[in-house]
Motif scaffolding. Structure first.
Motif, PDB file in Angstrom:
ATOM      1  N   HIS A 131     127.279 113.261 -55.214  1.00 18.16           N
ATOM      2  CA  HIS A 131     125.881 113.667 -55.290  1.00 18.16           C
ATOM      3  C   HIS A 131     125.305 113.375 -56.674  1.00 18.16           C
ATOM      4  CE1 HIS A 131     122.653 116.981 -55.021  1.00 18.16           C
ATOM      5  NE2 HIS A 131     122.274 115.937 -54.312  1.00 18.16           N
ATOM      6  N   VAL A 132     124.167 112.696 -56.700  1.00 18.51           N
ATOM      7  CA  VAL A 132     123.451 112.472 -57.968  1.00 18.51           C
ATOM      8  C   VAL A 132     122.056 113.037 -57.807  1.00 18.51           C
ATOM      9  CG1 VAL A 132     123.124 110.788 -59.828  1.00 18.51           C
ATOM     10  CG2 VAL A 132     124.374 110.124 -57.760  1.00 18.51           C
ATOM     11  N   LYS A 133     121.720 113.972 -58.658  1.00 13.18           N
ATOM     12  CA  LYS A 133     120.407 114.622 -58.573  1.00 13.18           C
ATOM     13  C   LYS A 133     119.311 113.772 -59.198  1.00 13.18           C
ATOM     14  CE  LYS A 133     122.141 119.326 -58.767  1.00 13.18           C
ATOM     15  NZ  LYS A 133     122.351 120.447 -59.680  1.00 13.18           N
ATOM     16  N   GLN A 134     119.640 113.156 -60.345  1.00 19.36           N
ATOM     17  CA  GLN A 134     118.630 112.357 -61.044  1.00 19.36           C
ATOM     18  C   GLN A 134     118.302 111.106 -60.229  1.00 19.36           C
ATOM     19  OE1 GLN A 134     121.666 113.352 -62.396  1.00 19.36           O
ATOM     20  NE2 GLN A 134     121.550 113.191 -64.622  1.00 19.36           N
ATOM     21  N   PRO A 135     117.046 110.633 -60.300  1.00 20.62           N
ATOM     22  CA  PRO A 135     116.720 109.383 -59.602  1.00 20.62           C
ATOM     23  C   PRO A 135     117.512 108.225 -60.216  1.00 20.62           C
ATOM     24  CG  PRO A 135     114.776 110.278 -60.760  1.00 20.62           C
ATOM     25  CD  PRO A 135     115.897 111.227 -60.998  1.00 20.62           C
ATOM     26  N   LEU A 136     117.988 107.324 -59.374  1.00 20.31           N
ATOM     27  CA  LEU A 136     118.778 106.178 -59.852  1.00 20.31           C
ATOM     28  C   LEU A 136     117.926 104.909 -59.817  1.00 20.31           C
ATOM     29  CD1 LEU A 136     122.200 106.742 -57.996  1.00 20.31           C
ATOM     30  CD2 LEU A 136     121.759 106.988 -60.451  1.00 20.31           C
ATOM     31  N   ASP A 137     117.934 104.178 -60.902  1.00 20.92           N
ATOM     32  CA  ASP A 137     117.242 102.892 -60.972  1.00 20.92           C
ATOM     33  C   ASP A 137     118.209 101.827 -60.429  1.00 20.92           C
ATOM     34  OD1 ASP A 137     116.130 100.457 -61.657  1.00 20.92           O
ATOM     35  OD2 ASP A 137     115.451 101.129 -63.637  1.00 20.92           O
ATOM     36  N   VAL A 138     118.098 101.583 -59.119  1.00 13.90           N
ATOM     37  CA  VAL A 138     119.064 100.696 -58.456  1.00 13.90           C
ATOM     38  C   VAL A 138     118.937  99.265 -58.978  1.00 13.90           C
ATOM     39  CG1 VAL A 138     119.891  99.829 -56.215  1.00 13.90           C
ATOM     40  CG2 VAL A 138     119.119 102.197 -56.423  1.00 13.90           C
ATOM     41  N   GLU A 139     117.707  98.843 -59.305  1.00 15.21           N
ATOM     42  CA  GLU A 139     117.524  97.484 -59.838  1.00 15.21           C
ATOM     43  C   GLU A 139     118.277  97.305 -61.153  1.00 15.21           C
ATOM     44  OE1 GLU A 139     116.751  94.649 -58.511  1.00 15.21           O
ATOM     45  OE2 GLU A 139     116.634  95.949 -56.756  1.00 15.21           O
ATOM     46  N   ALA A 140     118.221  98.328 -62.015  1.00 14.93           N
ATOM     47  CA  ALA A 140     118.952  98.263 -63.292  1.00 14.93           C
ATOM     48  C   ALA A 140     120.459  98.213 -63.038  1.00 14.93           C
ATOM     49  CB  ALA A 140     118.590  99.461 -64.168  1.00 14.93           C
ATOM     50  N   MET A 141     120.922  98.954 -62.036  1.00 12.64           N
ATOM     51  CA  MET A 141     122.361  98.951 -61.702  1.00 12.64           C
ATOM     52  C   MET A 141     122.785  97.567 -61.209  1.00 12.64           C
ATOM     53  SD  MET A 141     122.458 102.722 -59.846  1.00 12.64           S
ATOM     54  CE  MET A 141     124.234 102.980 -59.662  1.00 12.64           C
ATOM     55  N   ARG A 142     121.914  96.954 -60.386  1.00 13.51           N
ATOM     56  CA  ARG A 142     122.188  95.591 -59.879  1.00 13.51           C
ATOM     57  C   ARG A 142     122.278  94.594 -61.034  1.00 13.51           C
ATOM     58  NH1 ARG A 142     118.601  96.486 -55.170  1.00 13.51           N
ATOM     59  NH2 ARG A 142     120.027  96.504 -53.388  1.00 13.51           N
ATOM     60  N   THR A 143     121.326  94.673 -61.931  1.00 12.43           N
ATOM     61  CA  THR A 143     121.303  93.753 -63.078  1.00 12.43           C
ATOM     62  C   THR A 143     122.558  93.943 -63.930  1.00 12.43           C
ATOM     63  OG1 THR A 143     118.904  93.927 -63.084  1.00 12.43           O
ATOM     64  CG2 THR A 143     119.921  93.039 -65.093  1.00 12.43           C
ATOM     65  N   ALA A 144     122.867  95.194 -64.220  1.00 11.81           N
ATOM     66  CA  ALA A 144     124.039  95.501 -65.045  1.00 11.81           C
ATOM     67  C   ALA A 144     125.318  94.956 -64.410  1.00 11.81           C
ATOM     68  CB  ALA A 144     124.152  97.017 -65.232  1.00 11.81           C
TER      69      ALA A 144
END
Lengths: 247, 247
Positions: A131-144
């Motif tokens: 569970h992750v409460k904070q919003p996740l920046d999926v685009e940033a995760m993809r780039t990383a």
């Protein structure tokens, strides 16, 4: 003597991991117990593609074992699933050449890591997603994640206390899939170091919540220092999805 | 004094049902423990829309309780979810009129029953769906279910040992949804007798596997005899999905 290759799935929640450990319930122990029963008390060794840690799940773990019994494979499938506890299932079984080896002959593996982004975690996913409460920046995760693709020394993403010397591995792909509130990372590569997928998941979570930037990933890989990467993500979000062999 | 209405979900696997029972882990006991902690040792009664049996799940059970504390509802949501065990979650909470009653004022309920039609049951669904190996004729199940729609004496679909006298209830809809290997029955009505959804699910399973015809259902309802209907389907396939109140 015949060698059998089986694909198995297990709910990691009730296990102290795959490998035999004294006084702990492990997947290997349960498999060996059942094979011993089938072989009337004779111990049968079971070899898996690799270990999984406590709470880690598998949907496509591969094992092999030898038997002198000439039961057809459909009979093996039925017998194993009748005798095994419900949190381990055999999904397929086939006879293979005596030279096949579930661990030594792997050519690649696919893992899946699952996050639940619901505001309130469901009681039904608590053991199966992180569970992750904070919003996740999926685009940033993809780039990383792009910085991980290719052949690298993955020392930054390997548990510090490991005995493995050669930490060079090849990652072929890291994909992110969104299914409603679920976020999945699918990662495929030639092989994985101890805790590697969980350290990658933990580091990319830190990118997702904005604690690190996507651009830092290249430097983290290059440093070859475990301390450069993020925390090891929780075990219960991880699934061993498939194991590849030379065909 | 304020009355609070909360919608809760729970994984029934770890509970001996909703209602307080001596020496058993139940949902109501867990809720009351937490409310007692919040109220510094004072016992707070919790009223639910109705009981659920051991292993039965809920995604939208409704409860009410009274409190003299003037915490905002967002604070209640947070406090309850921090203190409750992970297999119970509060998904929403609101202040209601002191006359609201979670049990007496229900106007309808929706239940969901889940079957897993995979050839080999997944270790991940074993506590959450009922495995059926035989192929199910879903069209026959749909046709059979039509005989249940409307206002009937549902004695045939009520556990024999129940004390309820009036067994007339109204079913508004019975829908079947297919999601890959999963088959769901969604049933909505004014109210349900003890074991009613599970006896309906069991009887319709018998239609699905060809043990009964769809045309028999009308006669089963008309007989008003428990023996006329099929077996009670397993508890772990059942979910209390929502509870309706006059708005």
């Amino acid at each position: 003597m015949k060698r059998l290759k089986a694909t198995i799935s297990y709910d990691g929640s009730g296990f102290a991991g795959y490998q035999v450990q004294p006084e702990s319930r492990t997947v290997q122990v349960e498999l060996m117990k059942v094979l011993k029963t089938i072989h009337k008390g004779k111990v049968v060794q079971v070899v898996a593609s690799g270990r999984t840690d406590a709470k880690v799940h598998a949907t496509g773990q591969v094992i092999h074992f030898d038997t002198e019994f000439s039961i057809p494979v459909s009979g093996w499938l039925k017998a194993l699933n009748v005798l095994l506890p419900e949190d381990i299932r055999v999904s397929s079984i086939e006879e293979v050449d005596a030279s096949f080896h579930a661990r030594y002959h792997t050519t690649g593996k696919t893992y899946r890591y699952k996050w639940d982004r619901s505001p309130i975690i469901s009681p039904f996913t608590r053991n199966y997603m992180v569970h992750v409460k904070q919003p996740l920046d999926v685009e940033a995760m993809r780039t990383a994640a792009q910085a991980l693709i290719g052949t690298h020394d993955f020392s930054s993403f390997c548990a510090a206390n490991t005995a493995v010397v050669d930490k060079v591995r090849t990652i072929w792909r890291v994909d992110f899939e969104e299914h409603g509130n679920e976020l999945h990372m699918v990662i495929e590569g030639s092989g994985f170091l101890y805790n590697m997928v969980r350290i990658i998941a933990g580091t990319l979570t830190e990118v997702g919540i904005g604690k690190r930037t996507a651009e830092e990933l290249g430097g983290i890989v290059a440093s070859a220092e475990r301390d450069a990467a993020g925390k090891t993500a929780a075990a219960h979000g991880l699934y061993l999805e498939s194991v590849m062999y030379k065909s």
